[in-house]
Design a protein around this motif. Structure first.
Motif, PDB file in Angstrom:
ATOM      1  N   LEU A   1     -22.890   4.064  35.746  1.00  0.00           N
ATOM      2  CA  LEU A   1     -23.203   4.619  34.438  1.00  0.00           C
ATOM      3  C   LEU A   1     -23.483   3.466  33.499  1.00  0.00           C
ATOM      4  O   LEU A   1     -22.694   2.528  33.404  1.00  0.00           O
ATOM      5  N   ASP A   2     -24.610   3.537  32.796  1.00  0.00           N
ATOM      6  CA  ASP A   2     -24.979   2.516  31.828  1.00  0.00           C
ATOM      7  C   ASP A   2     -25.348   3.216  30.523  1.00  0.00           C
ATOM      8  O   ASP A   2     -26.278   4.025  30.497  1.00  0.00           O
ATOM      9  N   ILE A   3     -24.586   2.925  29.471  1.00  0.00           N
ATOM     10  CA  ILE A   3     -24.855   3.519  28.164  1.00  0.00           C
ATOM     11  C   ILE A   3     -25.308   2.408  27.233  1.00  0.00           C
ATOM     12  O   ILE A   3     -24.572   1.459  26.975  1.00  0.00           O
ATOM     13  N   GLY A   4     -26.553   2.526  26.777  1.00  0.00           N
ATOM     14  CA  GLY A   4     -27.123   1.530  25.875  1.00  0.00           C
ATOM     15  C   GLY A   4     -27.101   2.008  24.434  1.00  0.00           C
ATOM     16  O   GLY A   4     -26.387   2.949  24.084  1.00  0.00           O
TER      17      GLY A   4
ATOM     18  N   SER B   1     -29.601   3.464  22.826  1.00  0.00           N
ATOM     19  CA  SER B   1     -30.348   4.697  22.582  1.00  0.00           C
ATOM     20  C   SER B   1     -30.417   5.635  23.788  1.00  0.00           C
ATOM     21  O   SER B   1     -30.814   6.787  23.641  1.00  0.00           O
ATOM     22  N   GLU B   2     -30.047   5.147  24.977  1.00  0.00           N
ATOM     23  CA  GLU B   2     -30.131   5.972  26.185  1.00  0.00           C
ATOM     24  C   GLU B   2     -28.910   5.738  27.078  1.00  0.00           C
ATOM     25  O   GLU B   2     -28.269   4.700  26.991  1.00  0.00           O
TER      26      GLU B   2
ATOM     27  N   PHE C   1     -29.854  10.440  36.606  1.00  0.00           N
ATOM     28  CA  PHE C   1     -29.747  11.357  35.481  1.00  0.00           C
ATOM     29  C   PHE C   1     -29.772  10.469  34.238  1.00  0.00           C
ATOM     30  O   PHE C   1     -29.097   9.436  34.222  1.00  0.00           O
ATOM     31  N   TRP C   2     -30.516  10.856  33.215  1.00  0.00           N
ATOM     32  CA  TRP C   2     -30.544  10.029  32.009  1.00  0.00           C
ATOM     33  C   TRP C   2     -30.823  10.892  30.792  1.00  0.00           C
ATOM     34  O   TRP C   2     -31.277  12.031  30.904  1.00  0.00           O
ATOM     35  N   CYS C   3     -30.535  10.332  29.634  1.00  0.00           N
ATOM     36  CA  CYS C   3     -30.800  11.057  28.394  1.00  0.00           C
ATOM     37  C   CYS C   3     -30.957  10.084  27.236  1.00  0.00           C
ATOM     38  O   CYS C   3     -30.503   8.941  27.298  1.00  0.00           O
ATOM     39  N   ALA C   4     -31.610  10.565  26.194  1.00  0.00           N
ATOM     40  CA  ALA C   4     -31.543   9.896  24.904  1.00  0.00           C
ATOM     41  C   ALA C   4     -30.177  10.286  24.343  1.00  0.00           C
ATOM     42  O   ALA C   4     -29.766  11.460  24.442  1.00  0.00           O
ATOM     43  N   LEU C   5     -29.444   9.333  23.807  1.00  0.00           N
ATOM     44  CA  LEU C   5     -28.095   9.611  23.323  1.00  0.00           C
ATOM     45  C   LEU C   5     -28.074  10.776  22.337  1.00  0.00           C
ATOM     46  O   LEU C   5     -28.934  10.867  21.454  1.00  0.00           O
TER      47      LEU C   5
ATOM     48  N   CYS D   1     -24.656  12.353  26.225  1.00  0.00           N
ATOM     49  CA  CYS D   1     -25.864  13.144  25.997  1.00  0.00           C
ATOM     50  C   CYS D   1     -25.666  14.292  25.009  1.00  0.00           C
ATOM     51  O   CYS D   1     -26.632  14.731  24.374  1.00  0.00           O
ATOM     52  N   LYS D   2     -24.433  14.790  24.875  1.00  0.00           N
ATOM     53  CA  LYS D   2     -24.232  15.982  24.067  1.00  0.00           C
ATOM     54  C   LYS D   2     -24.506  15.714  22.590  1.00  0.00           C
ATOM     55  O   LYS D   2     -24.313  14.609  22.088  1.00  0.00           O
ATOM     56  N   LYS D   3     -24.964  16.782  21.930  1.00  0.00           N
ATOM     57  CA  LYS D   3     -25.240  16.685  20.494  1.00  0.00           C
ATOM     58  C   LYS D   3     -23.929  16.515  19.761  1.00  0.00           C
ATOM     59  O   LYS D   3     -22.918  17.098  20.143  1.00  0.00           O
ATOM     60  N   PRO D   4     -23.959  15.750  18.653  1.00  0.00           N
ATOM     61  CA  PRO D   4     -22.717  15.537  17.891  1.00  0.00           C
ATOM     62  C   PRO D   4     -22.242  16.802  17.192  1.00  0.00           C
ATOM     63  O   PRO D   4     -22.938  17.718  16.955  1.00  0.00           O
TER      64      PRO D   4
END
Length: 153
Positions: free
Chosen positions: A28-31, A33-34, A51-55, A150-153
């Motif tokens: 898992l890599d959290i940057g 923005s993604e 699996f990836w997402c925009a934060l 990934c979830k919305k705040p």
């Protein structure tokens, strides 16, 4: 002298073979923005699925880099993912994966899709694309960490 040389060459060959045979693992890599959850060989281009997402976007993309020889790039194609008793059918966009000489496929799902609850409970999942089925392990996959990012705040 000959035995020492033979032993040295054998050790070098054995260590090279073990490096080449390194297995895929989840990371898992959290940057900034993604976020990416990748099943592949670390420090290489060998990726089985990611699996990836925009934060905080509320969407998760599923990317299969070697989706199969039957797919044509630049089209939409159906595929499915199964975990436990849950199967989700997806429509993905195909692209040419020139580095691997294959076609890739990518689709997006809401982070609330029931597939993710099934993946969290399973120890493996199946991806079926154009008649080819691939099974991926989920042991040590930080899916909860990805979904949190990934979830919305």
């Amino acid at each position: 002298m000959f035995k020492t040389l033979l032993l040295s060459l054998s050790l070098i060959a054995a260590s090279s073979a073990s490096a080449a045979a390194q297995e895929r693992q989840w990371s898992l890599d959290i940057g900034d923005s993604e976020a990416f959850l990748v099943f592949g060989v670390p420090e290489s281009d060998d990726v089985g699925i990611s699996f990836w997402c925009a934060l905080h976007s509320g969407e998760v993309s599923i990317f299969v880099p070697g989706a199969g020889p039957k797919l044509k790039p630049g089209r939409r194609a159906s595929f499915s993912i199964s975990a436990g008793s849950r199967t989700v059918r997806l429509k993905g966009k195909t692209t040419a994966n020139e580095a691997a000489g294959t076609t890739s496929i990518e689709a997006k799902l809401a982070d609330t899709n029931p597939l993710f609850a099934a993946l969290r409970q399973a120890d493996r999942f199946k991806v079926r694309i154009a008649g080819t089925e691939t099974v991926y392990p989920l042991l040590e996959a930080d899916l909860p960490g990805l979904l949190e990012a990934c979830k919305k705040p």
